[in-house]
Design an enzyme around this catalytic site. Structure first.
Site, PDB file in Angstrom:
ATOM      1  N   ASP A   1       0.499  -1.367  -0.315  1.00 24.77           N
ATOM      2  CA  ASP A   1      -0.007   0.449   0.086  1.00 24.77           C
ATOM      3  C   ASP A   1       0.700   1.332   0.150  1.00 24.77           C
ATOM      4  O   ASP A   1       0.393   2.580  -0.750  1.00 24.77           O
ATOM      5  CB  ASP A   1      -0.627  -0.192   1.216  1.00 24.77           C
ATOM      6  CG  ASP A   1      -1.878  -0.452   1.451  1.00 24.77           C
ATOM      7  OD1 ASP A   1      -2.340  -1.352   0.411  1.00 24.77           O
ATOM      8  OD2 ASP A   1      -2.474  -1.553   2.008  1.00 24.77           O
ATOM      9  N   HIS A   2       1.816   1.480   0.884  1.00 24.53           N
ATOM     10  CA  HIS A   2       2.808   2.747   0.776  1.00 24.53           C
ATOM     11  C   HIS A   2       3.327   2.632  -0.072  1.00 24.53           C
ATOM     12  O   HIS A   2       3.769   3.835  -0.434  1.00 24.53           O
ATOM     13  CB  HIS A   2       3.126   2.780   2.213  1.00 24.53           C
ATOM     14  CG  HIS A   2       2.788   2.913   3.163  1.00 24.53           C
ATOM     15  ND1 HIS A   2       3.549   2.425   4.509  1.00 24.53           N
ATOM     16  CD2 HIS A   2       1.354   3.583   3.449  1.00 24.53           C
ATOM     17  CE1 HIS A   2       2.423   3.159   5.544  1.00 24.53           C
ATOM     18  NE2 HIS A   2       1.245   3.205   5.333  1.00 24.53           N
TER      19      HIS A   2
END
Length: 399
Positions: free
Chosen positions: A169-170
């Protein structure tokens, strides 16, 4: 100036991590971010229960610098407010699935018609136009599992390891923030916005690009990862010191660095005079014996002694740190990895977002908002009066 995106207005309608992390980076870069949440809130807020206290560190990281507006987009009044926000925005960020966006009237076709200059950033699992655009994913599915990441980290015969929270996600959020900035730059020349698409799967495939590109070029799948005793190059491998502390040797160019390592170790004859270890093929073919020999030698001194010896002899290395050690490491701190953020409890240290700008320095924005904390404030800015706001509350259009 408080960042390169000062003056840019962002509307986020994101949940969990990939979309919100993108908007949080934009906020750190100076953008004004309004987060649209449903009356029940971003489900990411529920993760706070895991900490047993009035905190939610993951949510706080990915939602600082934003204002929260709680809207019921199932109502016509709620959609009208969302339209007003988008019509004034430069950027819209979402990681909701296409069918949900279409149902709520927040799809690209409609919003770009409403605001032709809008940069519409759609973060998805598998791509907004793929056959599985509406498949539930999370980064565990689309990045970790389907993009080949977990298989690339699993030794033959071993069970797949679990992923740490938010890794894919990051990475995806950071790439999405860069894509938004590029689209904003393009808009300065064309005057038109566009859709920016970033998927967890694409990011995972790109992260595994060496392996995946090798597959494409040779049609030969990469070999599974080796255990440390069978490393193809035992000179880029983890070892332990006298205290059992792990560190990595980083001698990628084996023949270049082999004399340096021998010198640092005092030219032990069991290494220097053994023909099995004289060149790269020999060290590869005899990796178990070499790793065993290095294990024995490197376990004779603590890393505090080895470090200066390695540095003096041009032996490249790095300590293997736990997260508890990372947050205390002076090199990590000097790299700017942490930042002070004002919270309701006073200054709190948090993880910094990953880019610095010399002439337009960034600074973290306000603390992550409570659900609907800024609904009334934002509506007043849109021109609503208190009577109209009260009517919207009674109608269930806002929280």
């Amino acid at each position: 100036m408080s960042g390169p995106l000062e003056g840019i207005r962002v509307v986020e309608m994101g949940v969990w991590v990939a979309g919100p992390s993108c908007a949080a980076i934009l906020a750190d870069w100076g953008a004004e971010v309004v987060k649209i949440e449903p009356p029940e809130g971003d489900p990411f807020r529920g993760l706070g229960a895991a900490f047993g206290a009035a905190m939610n560190p993951p949510f706080e990281l990915d939602n600082r610098g934003k204002r929260s507006v709680a809207l019921n987009l199932e109502s016509s009044e709620g959609r009208r407010i969302a339209d007003e926000l988008v019509s004034r925005a430069d950027v819209f960020v979402t990681n909701m699935r296409p069918r949900a966006l279409e149902r709520l009237g927040m799809d690209y076709a409609r919003l770009s018609a409403l605001n032709p200059g809008l940069v519409y950033c759609h973060v998805t699992g598998y791509g907004p136009d793929s056959p599985e655009a509406n498949r539930a994913a999370y980064d565990v599915g689309a990045f970790w599992s389907r993009a080949g990441v977990v298989a690339g980290l699993t030794p033959a015969g071993a069970e797949p390891p679990l992923q740490r929270g938010g890794m894919g996600d990051h990475m995806t959020g950071a790439n999405a923030a860069g894509a938004v900035a590029a689209a904003l730059f393009a808009r300065t020349r064309t005057g038109k916005g566009q859709r920016v698409s970033v998927s967890l799967t694409r990011i995972g495939v790109y992260m595994m690009g060496w392996d995946t590109n090798t597959q494409l070029r040779t049609n030969l799948p990469p070999t599974p990862p080796h255990d440390r005793r069978h490393a193809p190059n035992p000179l880029i491998n983890p070892y332990r010191d006298a205290n059992g502390r792990w560190f990595y040797l980083l001698l990628l160019q084996g023949d270049r660095h082999w004399p340096d390592l021998l010198r640092a170790l005092g030219n032990p004859p069991e290494l220097a005079e053994d023909p099995r270890f004289a060149d790269i093929p020999g060290r590869r073919d005899n990796a178990p014996a070499l790793v065993e020999a290095l294990d024995h030698i490197l376990a004779t001194k603590p890393l505090e002694e080895w470090g200066p010896i390695f540095d003096a002899n041009d032996v490249w290395w790095a300590p293997i740190l736990s997260v508890a050690e990372v947050v205390q490491d002076p090199v990590v701190r000097a790299a700017g990895a942490f930042v002070q953020v004002e919270s309701p409890m006073g200054p709190v240290e948090q993880v910094n977002t990953p880019a610095d700008f010399s002439d337009t320095p960034t600074r973290p924005g306000s603390w992550a908002p409570e659900l609907g904390q800024h609904t009334e404030e934002v509506l007043l800015e849109l021109g609503y009066d208190w009577e109209a706001i009260g009517a919207l509350k009674e109608a269930g259009a806002i929280l």
